[in-house]
Design a protein around this motif. Structure first.
Motif, PDB file in Angstrom:
ATOM      1  N   ALA A 140     -41.701  17.977  69.435  1.00 17.66           N
ATOM      2  CA  ALA A 140     -42.761  18.382  68.508  1.00 17.66           C
ATOM      3  C   ALA A 140     -44.131  17.953  69.011  1.00 17.66           C
ATOM      4  CB  ALA A 140     -42.491  17.798  67.124  1.00 17.66           C
ATOM      5  N   LYS A 141     -44.229  16.732  69.520  1.00 17.29           N
ATOM      6  CA  LYS A 141     -45.514  16.230  70.005  1.00 17.29           C
ATOM      7  C   LYS A 141     -45.998  17.031  71.211  1.00 17.29           C
ATOM      8  CE  LYS A 141     -47.819  12.033  71.649  1.00 17.29           C
ATOM      9  NZ  LYS A 141     -47.660  10.600  71.978  1.00 17.29           N
ATOM     10  N   ALA A 142     -45.084  17.332  72.130  1.00 15.68           N
ATOM     11  CA  ALA A 142     -45.476  18.072  73.335  1.00 15.68           C
ATOM     12  C   ALA A 142     -45.891  19.499  72.994  1.00 15.68           C
ATOM     13  CB  ALA A 142     -44.328  18.081  74.336  1.00 15.68           C
ATOM     14  N   GLY A 143     -45.280  20.070  71.952  1.00 16.36           N
ATOM     15  CA  GLY A 143     -45.561  21.461  71.622  1.00 16.36           C
ATOM     16  C   GLY A 143     -46.716  21.674  70.685  1.00 16.36           C
ATOM     17  N   ILE A 144     -47.417  20.609  70.292  1.00 16.46           N
ATOM     18  CA  ILE A 144     -48.501  20.760  69.318  1.00 16.46           C
ATOM     19  C   ILE A 144     -49.639  21.607  69.864  1.00 16.46           C
ATOM     20  CG2 ILE A 144     -49.757  18.663  70.007  1.00 16.46           C
ATOM     21  CD1 ILE A 144     -50.372  18.215  67.049  1.00 16.46           C
ATOM     22  N   GLY A 145     -49.850  21.589  71.174  1.00 18.57           N
ATOM     23  CA  GLY A 145     -50.954  22.352  71.749  1.00 18.57           C
ATOM     24  C   GLY A 145     -50.573  23.739  72.206  1.00 18.57           C
ATOM     25  N   TRP A 146     -49.337  24.146  71.917  1.00 18.94           N
ATOM     26  CA  TRP A 146     -48.870  25.466  72.362  1.00 18.94           C
ATOM     27  C   TRP A 146     -49.324  26.527  71.377  1.00 18.94           C
ATOM     28  CZ3 TRP A 146     -46.100  29.919  72.872  1.00 18.94           C
ATOM     29  CH2 TRP A 146     -45.663  30.235  74.152  1.00 18.94           C
ATOM     30  N   SER A 147     -49.934  27.590  71.851  1.00 20.35           N
ATOM     31  CA  SER A 147     -50.426  28.661  70.991  1.00 20.35           C
ATOM     32  C   SER A 147     -49.555  29.897  71.150  1.00 20.35           C
ATOM     33  CB  SER A 147     -51.877  29.017  71.341  1.00 20.35           C
ATOM     34  OG  SER A 147     -52.711  27.893  71.184  1.00 20.35           O
ATOM     35  N   GLU A 148     -49.539  30.715  70.116  1.00 18.70           N
ATOM     36  CA  GLU A 148     -48.748  31.945  70.180  1.00 18.70           C
ATOM     37  C   GLU A 148     -49.250  32.877  71.275  1.00 18.70           C
ATOM     38  OE1 GLU A 148     -47.714  33.961  66.536  1.00 18.70           O
ATOM     39  OE2 GLU A 148     -48.233  32.204  65.367  1.00 18.70           O
ATOM     40  N   SER A 149     -50.526  32.737  71.608  1.00 16.58           N
ATOM     41  CA  SER A 149     -51.096  33.612  72.630  1.00 16.58           C
ATOM     42  C   SER A 149     -50.671  33.215  74.043  1.00 16.58           C
ATOM     43  CB  SER A 149     -52.628  33.588  72.534  1.00 16.58           C
ATOM     44  OG  SER A 149     -53.105  32.258  72.692  1.00 16.58           O
ATOM     45  N   ASP A 150     -50.093  32.006  74.190  1.00 18.05           N
ATOM     46  CA  ASP A 150     -49.664  31.571  75.519  1.00 18.05           C
ATOM     47  C   ASP A 150     -48.518  32.453  76.010  1.00 18.05           C
ATOM     48  OD1 ASP A 150     -51.517  29.629  75.350  1.00 18.05           O
ATOM     49  OD2 ASP A 150     -50.131  28.004  74.899  1.00 18.05           O
ATOM     50  N   GLU A 151     -48.465  32.649  77.302  1.00 10.83           N
ATOM     51  CA  GLU A 151     -47.436  33.482  77.911  1.00 10.83           C
ATOM     52  C   GLU A 151     -46.160  32.667  78.099  1.00 10.83           C
ATOM     53  OE1 GLU A 151     -45.445  36.531  79.015  1.00 10.83           O
ATOM     54  OE2 GLU A 151     -47.578  36.787  78.576  1.00 10.83           O
TER      55      GLU A 151
END
Length: 739
Positions: free
Chosen positions: A419-430
């Motif tokens: 969860a912590k690592a994925g906090i900066g992941w955006s839906e727009s990321d490929e």
């Protein structure tokens, strides 16, 4: 404290017989113990101060930080009084020892069985404190069972009117804890800070009682009080536990207890609190204990886990699918359990059911994933991935019940890390080209395919993920550092240019300046000012270069007073020298610099000679006194807008380096980024993405306006499971209050 906690206040024991004279060995023990406990309590308060300071230093908002600082101040002011009160209470325990039950370590009445009626009397905060005290007393009884039993027997033979049926022990943990709780009642602090105080009292005082108990036993043995103590328990198991506890050195016990992490201690207290709330909810609904219901056959934990191993495994072609496609997976775990129980073959006429502990754990997993599926802080694709772990996590908690009470549990640590690592992941990321998404995707896939009960799988995956993150974070940190340094330089340069332009415009607009001089200041001397602003931290030249501008403008205008004219004669030579040196430093128009300085001298000389016309010129330049303009509607509206922004500005001021936020664009798209730098002199906040590259830069007011419009969200960065457990407690409290 509620009396059901097993902690009895001293004023409730005033009926104990008082002793007019104490044996000398008891007086010696009393003085030794009182001094020793005083020293230990000082260490506990020092640790409380350190803990609160660290929490304040890591606070996520100004309000939270002020709360911790206020608690520190309150404790510092009152700690001496608490220490004195506590030591006085310990002396009273020796002078008038309370009688305790005949069974040395029996559970106090009301602690053996909690019911809805008793628990309903306990307020939420009191319940938290009660659970912490119960855990503290129970742990100390278990750790020091042997020394406590010996000391109780010896004290009972020393004190008059005490015997095996009505024993006494002034050093009983519940009495010492009661003395401290009573002394600490004067602290006007909130429950979280109060629990921190209790935790440090446990770590520094209660956990180190062993050395004081041993010293008290040694003094009594030297005095000939039961020197050859023998105790035969009713069962071999109890005897073994007693002998093991006796053989265990108090130093080793103290080291083990004080080595426990604060988070694990709080998790144990929180888990026990949740279990009590669930028990209260069951009792309030009139549910009969499973073991006492003759129509139910309770399914054991091991049998339940065997049933869960028969759950359908995910298809083997999942590696060719995108696990985060679609909506989060929502499972009805209670329905899953009913399907599992239907496979059992209970005794005739009986209905299969889970034991209460397993049912509590299943309820907790269900509520945990309800929180995860509603948690906006998780990016949508990562949220979907984690939601697919409901069945594996359910199998984990059935196999190992320490998931909720142990912060270092491998499965819990892995979930928090994902969860912590994925906090900066955006839906727009490929997704197909993102290494982080691919890593999390593969971890979830391996758990779905490989987990059959071996918890070490989570530990292995956690170590691999930590190594992956370490490599990725090193790369991102280098890029982020370069971005930060580059932005600091660029923003400071921009701020320097804006400051120079604004200052020159302000100074040159009030009085007429010859074109030659204006050109020198705006095109030449402005460069000197720019460099001085950037290097002011080292060279401290800014004030001097601004003074050159002021002196030049002053010298260009007629001076009528004799003192002013004398001052003019003294200033001009140094002024011309400073101007030439500065312009040469920045290589301004070096081929014509002599001609320019000649023209400047001419302008200064003409100004000096114009004193005769000074008065006339001064009168002609006098401007009518401007009347104060009335505030316009636009100005009034701006004032109202600024007042409305004040609350949002406070939130922005609470942002710290490393905080993740989400911005919303006008077209509906959203992206996440991390605050990497706050450049105060330029009022600039710089944000970067997961890779450390700059994505946006905004001022404090711009961010406040984005927050006001709902286009900025500050993301919660606490551990996922910890936040989920807090939410579960709040939900259970609400349901219990309604019941």
């Amino acid at each position: 404290m509620n009396k059901q906690s097993g902690i009895h206040y001293l004023h409730e024991r005033k009926d104990a017989g008082s002793q007019n004279g104490l044996p000398s060995e008891v007086v010696r023990i009393r003085d030794t113990v009182s001094a020793g406990l005083g020293d230990l309590l000082q260490g506990a308060f020092d640790a409380v101060d350190d803990s609160l300071f660290e929490l304040a230093n890591n606070a996520r908002s100004n309000n939270e930080q002020n709360r911790y600082f206020e608690a520190m101040r309150e404790i510092r002011i009152k700690r001496k009084g608490i220490e004195k009160h506590f030591q006085g209470a310990v002396v009273k325990l020796f002078n008038h020892p309370p009688r305790i039950g005949a069974t040395p370590f029996s559970q106090p009445e009301g602690q053996q069985q909690s019911n809805a009626d008793s628990l309903s009397l306990v307020q939420n905060e009191e319940l938290e404190e009660q659970v912490a005290l119960n855990a503290m007393v129970s742990k100390s009884r278990a750790h020091f069972q042997g020394p406590l039993l010996q000391l109780q027997t010896r004290f009972s033979s020393v004190y008059p009117d005490a015997n095996d049926d009505t024993p006494v022990n002034p050093l009983a943990p519940e009495l010492l804890c009661a003395a401290f709780v009573e002394a600490a009642q004067v602290l006007e602090i909130q429950i979280r800070e109060r629990l921190i105080v209790l935790k440090q009292f446990d770590r520094y005082v209660v956990s180190n009682l062993g050395m004081l108990l041993d010293e008290a036993n040694r003094i009594l043995v030297q005095a000939g009080v039961i020197p050859n103590f023998r105790y035969h328990s009713k069962t071999s198991g109890t005897s073994t536990a007693t002998s093991a506890s006796t053989a265990r050195s108090p130093e080793s016990v103290g080291e083990q207890v004080t080595g426990d992490s604060a988070s694990q201690y709080e998790d144990e207290v929180l888990f026990e609190q949740i279990r009590q709330l669930l028990g209260r909810h069951r009792a309030a609904s009139g549910q009969m204990p499973r073991a006492a219901d003759p129509t139910i056959q309770v399914i054991g934990t091991s049998e339940l886990f065997q049933l869960m191993n028969h759950l359908q495994q995910p298809p083997r072609d999942l590696s060719h699918r995108n696990l985060s496609a679609g909506e989060p997976v929502v499972l009805d775990l209670h329905q899953v359990m009913e399907q599992l129980l239907s496979r059992t073959q209970p005794a005739e006429g009986k209905k299969p059911a889970l034991n209460e502990m397993d049912e509590d754990l299943i309820n907790l997993v269900s509520m945990l994933f309800e929180f995860i599926l509603d948690d906006y802080n998780l990016s949508a694709p990562i949220q979907v991935l984690i939601s697919r772990l409901q069945i594996p996590i359910l199998k984990v908690v059935i196999k190992d019940k320490s998931f909720f009470s142990k912060a270092t549990h491998p499965a819990r640590r892995l979930l928090n890390a994902l969860a912590k690592a994925g906090i900066g992941w955006s839906e727009s990321d490929e997704k197909s080209r993102d290494k982080l998404y691919e890593q999390i995707h593969n971890i979830v896939l391996r758990i779905l395919e490989e987990f059959e009960g071996d918890i070490s799988l989570f530990e292995q995956l956690g170590e691999e993920f930590d190594q992956f993150l370490a490599r990725e974070n090193r790369k991102a940190s280098l890029v982020e550092q370069r971005t930060r340094e580059s932005e600091r330089g660029r923003i400071k340069s921009r701020k320097a240019q804006e400051t120079v332009d604004k200052l020159l415009q302000e100074k040159l607009s009030h009085q007429p300046i010859p074109d030659t001089v204006r050109d020198i200041l705006t095109n030449g001397w402005s460069r000197v000012m720019f460099l001085a602003y950037l290097r002011n931290d080292i060279e401290n030249r800014w004030n001097s270069v601004v003074r050159v501008v002021d002196d030049l403008i002053w010298c260009l205008h007629p001076q009528q007073d004799d003192n002013d004219r004398d001052q003019w004669v003294r200033v001009v030579p140094g002024l011309l020298k400073s101007l030439r040196a500065g312009l040469e430093e920045v290589s301004y128009n070096s081929s014509k610099l002599d001609d320019m300085m000649g023209e400047l001298k001419h302008e200064l000389t003409e100004a000096f000679r114009a004193h005769a016309l000074a008065e006339a010129r001064g009168q002609s330049r006098e401007e009518p006194e401007a009347s104060e303009p009335e505030p316009s509607e636009i100005t009034q509206q701006a004032t109202q807008d600024d007042a409305a922004l004040a609350e949002h500005v406070t939130v922005i001021d609470g942002l710290t380096i490393g905080t993740w936020v989400e911005f919303g664009l006008v077209n509906g798209a959203r992206f996440r980024c991390k605050l990497t730098a706050i450049i105060e002199e330029a009022d600039s906040f710089v944000f970067v993405n997961r890779m450390g590259l700059k994505v946006v830069e905004k001022s404090r007011l711009d961010l406040a306006r984005e927050l006001q419009r709902g286009r900025l969200t500050v993301l919660e960065q606490g551990a996922l499971i910890d936040r989920a457990l807090d939410a579960v407690v709040g939900s259970l409290r609400g349901h219990t209050a309604q019941a």
